[in-house]
Design a protein around this motif. Structure first.
Motif, PDB file in Angstrom:
ATOM      1  N   GLY A   1     -33.589  93.456 -10.669  1.00 27.24           N
ATOM      2  CA  GLY A   1     -33.128  92.610  -9.388  1.00 27.24           C
ATOM      3  C   GLY A   1     -32.507  93.645  -8.339  1.00 27.24           C
ATOM      4  O   GLY A   1     -32.362  94.966  -8.618  1.00 27.24           O
ATOM      5  N   THR A   2     -31.872  93.061  -7.176  1.00 29.34           N
ATOM      6  CA  THR A   2     -31.269  93.866  -6.331  1.00 29.34           C
ATOM      7  C   THR A   2     -29.813  94.375  -6.575  1.00 29.34           C
ATOM      8  O   THR A   2     -29.021  93.605  -7.026  1.00 29.34           O
ATOM      9  CB  THR A   2     -31.212  93.202  -4.774  1.00 29.34           C
ATOM     10  N   VAL A   3     -29.585  95.643  -6.505  1.00 30.12           N
ATOM     11  CA  VAL A   3     -28.242  96.301  -6.797  1.00 30.12           C
ATOM     12  C   VAL A   3     -27.150  95.962  -5.594  1.00 30.12           C
ATOM     13  O   VAL A   3     -27.636  96.470  -4.814  1.00 30.12           O
ATOM     14  CB  VAL A   3     -28.298  97.689  -7.471  1.00 30.12           C
ATOM     15  N   GLN A   4     -26.135  95.587  -6.090  1.00 25.44           N
ATOM     16  CA  GLN A   4     -25.182  95.286  -4.903  1.00 25.44           C
ATOM     17  C   GLN A   4     -24.180  96.355  -5.283  1.00 25.44           C
ATOM     18  O   GLN A   4     -23.222  96.344  -6.030  1.00 25.44           O
ATOM     19  CB  GLN A   4     -24.374  93.837  -5.130  1.00 25.44           C
ATOM     20  N   LEU A   5     -23.881  97.066  -4.020  1.00 24.68           N
ATOM     21  CA  LEU A   5     -23.000  98.413  -4.309  1.00 24.68           C
ATOM     22  C   LEU A   5     -21.881  97.986  -3.022  1.00 24.68           C
ATOM     23  O   LEU A   5     -21.850  98.462  -2.145  1.00 24.68           O
ATOM     24  CB  LEU A   5     -23.638  99.707  -3.774  1.00 24.68           C
ATOM     25  N   LYS A   6     -21.151  97.190  -3.590  1.00 24.14           N
ATOM     26  CA  LYS A   6     -19.818  96.794  -2.642  1.00 24.14           C
ATOM     27  C   LYS A   6     -18.964  97.948  -2.504  1.00 24.14           C
ATOM     28  O   LYS A   6     -18.137  97.893  -1.602  1.00 24.14           O
ATOM     29  CB  LYS A   6     -19.265  95.526  -3.198  1.00 24.14           C
TER      30      LYS A   6
END
Length: 369
Positions: free
Chosen positions: A81-86
């Motif tokens: 899935g899409t990796v979220q890099l906050k």
């Protein structure tokens, strides 16, 4: 060529004879080839407190992050899935490389977000190569950011921002890896470039150097450059320039200019501005229109209707100001005194100056910015 000690003594003696308006040669000129060089790089800032880029809107941040992990043998599964890099933000890193910077020395850098990161506060820049215009790497940047701005946001949507939290600096954040070639030690001459081109200043620089070192040592190439002979030995060349850059030069006066900023109403009148004989009058006309309606009431048992009859009052008032006259060769002080007496606002003063220029009475360049 005379000895260095004699040069220094002669320079101090000549410098002491100049007035308070003289400036050091180092303040009005620079040495050709001795200059700063701009460096730029692209990197990642990590460790943010949830204020990093939104990878759905900035896919290049995720691509850069994956490329970095690949260098360490880590591959993100494609089906995860899409990796979220906050806590990660893509940034541009830039700096000015000082002249004569050597490998191992440290320079200050500036880091600015290029994505949609809200704040870089608390972040750390990962190792980032910095390149020059020729594509070569001249410095390596890394370190913790110092961010002067901050922002805060409430659950109800209220938000406050102070300064710019999406940009910061790292003092001594880049290590120089490559020295920039310089033409300082090449040839038997050096060229001094004036910060402001002026033929009078160039002539005075040439005369000052030749009076100290002898005829023919300095030659003016044009109104902005002066070429001087210099020793071939690097050590002697440094001592030689140390003497030259401390010479006191009386720069030539600039041409007469009037600068008008039409957006802010700022007006700057140069020292050499003069006005030919001219007469100026200034005044303002104020027209006031007021409505004072009258109610018409019919008599009893007349069968009439009550109506409102409009009535307007018009009043015109003009401020009377005496006409003032500029004599021949009016100076800056006299211009300011005359305008203050008439009470002209900045906008009115702009109109007066433009009218004087159109009439051919303003002996200066009128520049509107």
């Amino acid at each position: 060529m005379i000895k260095l000690k004699q040069l220094i003594a002669a320079a101090l003696l000549l410098s002491a004879t100049f007035g308070a308006h003289a400036e050091r040669l180092k303040d009005i000129a620079s040495i050709s080839g001795v200059r700063t060089n701009q460096l730029i790089g692209y990197g990642l800032v990590v460790g943010l407190n949830g204020t990093g880029d939104q990878t759905t809107q900035t896919p290049f941040t995720l691509q850069t992050f994956n490329n970095m992990l690949a260098q360490f043998g880590i591959k993100v599964p494609t089906g995860s899935g899409t990796v979220q890099l906050k806590n990660v933000a893509a940034v541009a890193v830039y700096a000015d490389l000082p002249p004569f910077a050597k490998p191992g020395q440290m320079v200050d850098i500036t880091v600015s977000s290029i994505g949609n990161s809200k704040s870089l506060r608390g972040g750390a820049l990962l190792m980032t190569p910095m390149k020059g215009v020729d594509g070569n790497v001249y410095a390596i940047a890394q370190g913790n950011l110092v961010v002067g701005g901050f922002d805060a946001e409430g659950r109800d949507g209220s938000k406050i921002t102070v300064n710019v939290p999406s940009s910061g600096r790292i003092p001594g954040g880049a290590s120089v890896e490559r020295a920039v070639p310089s033409g300082f030690n090449q040839g038997n001459t050096l060229t001094l470039n004036l910060n402001r081109s002026d033929f009078t200043t160039a002539k005075r620089v040439v005369d000052k150097i030749n009076d100290l070192l002898g005829p023919g040592v300095a030659q003016a190439l044009d109104g902005g450059s002066v070429r001087v002979t210099a020793p071939l030995d690097p050590s002697q060349r440094v001592d030689y320039l140390s003497v030259l850059e401390n010479l006191e030069i009386d720069p030539g006066q600039t041409s007469a200019k009037v600068i008008i900023n039409s957006r802010t109403g700022t007006i700057v009148i140069g020292q050499n501005v003069k006005v030919s004989p001219a007469a100026v009058t200034h005044g303002s006309l104020t027209v006031t229109i007021t409505e004072d309606p009258i109610v018409s009431q019919p008599g009893a048992l007349s069968g009439g209707q009550t109506v409102v009859v409009p009535r307007s009052k018009i009043n015109a008032q003009q401020e009377l100001h005496p006409m003032f006259k500029f004599g021949p060769g009016t100076t800056l002080d006299e211009i300011v005194r005359a305008v203050n007496q008439v009470g002209a606002a900045p906008g009115d003063l702009m109109a007066i100056l433009e009218a004087l220029k159109q009439a051919g009475a303003l002996q200066a360049d009128l520049i509107v910015i």
